[in-house]
Design an enzyme around this catalytic site. Sequence first.
Site, mmCIF file in Angstrom:
data_model
loop_
_atom_site.group_PDB
_atom_site.id
_atom_site.type_symbol
_atom_site.label_atom_id
_atom_site.label_comp_id
_atom_site.label_asym_id
_atom_site.label_seq_id
_atom_site.Cartn_x
_atom_site.Cartn_y
_atom_site.Cartn_z
ATOM 1 C CG ASP A 1 1.076 57.808 87.014
ATOM 2 O OD1 ASP A 1 1.576 58.225 88.077
ATOM 3 O OD2 ASP A 1 0.360 58.498 86.288
ATOM 4 C CG ASP B 1 -4.848 54.867 83.209
ATOM 5 O OD1 ASP B 1 -4.802 56.106 83.340
ATOM 6 O OD2 ASP B 1 -3.988 54.233 82.554
#
Length: 376
Positions: free
Chosen positions: A93, A267
């Site tokens: 990320d 996720d």
Amino acid sequence: MTETFQFKLLATDGKARRGEVSMPRGTIRTPAFMPVGTVGTVKAMYLDQVHELGADIILGNTYHLMLRPGPERVARLGGLHELIRWPHPILTDSGGFQVMSLSGLRKLDEQGVTFKSHVDGALHHMSPERSIEIQGLLDSDIQMQLDECVALPASPTEIERAMEMSLRWAERCKAAFGDQPGKAMFGIVQGGDIPHLRVRSAQALAGLDLKGYAIGGLAVGEPQEVMLDMIDTTIPHMPFEKPRYLMGVGTPDDMLKSVARGIDMFDCVMPTRSGRHGLAFTRRGRINLRNARHAEDMRPLDEESNCPAARDYSRAYLHHLIRANESLGGMLLTWNNLSYYQDLMAGIRKAIEQGRFADFMAETQENWARGDLAPL
């Protein structure tokens, strides 16, 4: 495996999609759940175990890895894959969410965000370009744009400002990422809980012709119905032929309902965090091993599971470990939870291939509703 990043749809069933992401480090079967390996470790698990459970990809966190051990150090050590012994794909990320949620001091402007480390109080600056540079130093396979994630509820003015800022940052991230044939950069749709802002964000990002697209800014405290409404609003404006990633989601029920709406990737820290706190996910729903009802129950969590943690250890022992705060308890329940999440994904993929996803979803939800075994 391929030398370039490719996404191929293999089957559809309603809006549910079965596909494959192919990259030099491996193939990601979708719908996919990515275990969260925040600082280069999926907590309480060996990474060999994680792969054996069926995970094709894990997630790393740019913010945390930037603070320690540091991206330049990771690069000198051969990259994140080499350092943690995970030769398969890694998605990182951008660090934006943690900057917004963890730092005690931050200053946001057009250039990026200046923030105070939660580790040692040092000041750092993260721009869109620096976020992509860090992810490159980590040798990430799928890199996320830097975005501004606004916690809900928030004012429409604040949500719109953050969404427009994120679009400008997406353009800068794309330029910084450049041409990396075996890797990908994904854009992130923002817009909070305001439908027309979600549509505007998705359409603008689609115009950038990125390799994949995520829906961000959800699972931040809003009701599930709001999350699902925003998915329904956004999906029609996301490129059909590109992978779709719902960030930070979620529960098994969240994932089932999101797959039904066309999401390909997920996720969440929930299976690992819950395991460390005594909560097991099973085909019978959630089971809290802290409860006294398990203290003398020698039955396993799930006698039909392929996972030894669920099949071979008694509830009494798991209850004892959790109540005694023994690390093995969290390890076993994390193992069980990640196994259940990967088994759920495998079942979803098979059901889509067979054209029976709606039946699979109904059967799964019925099993959850039926609940756990009766106490002894």
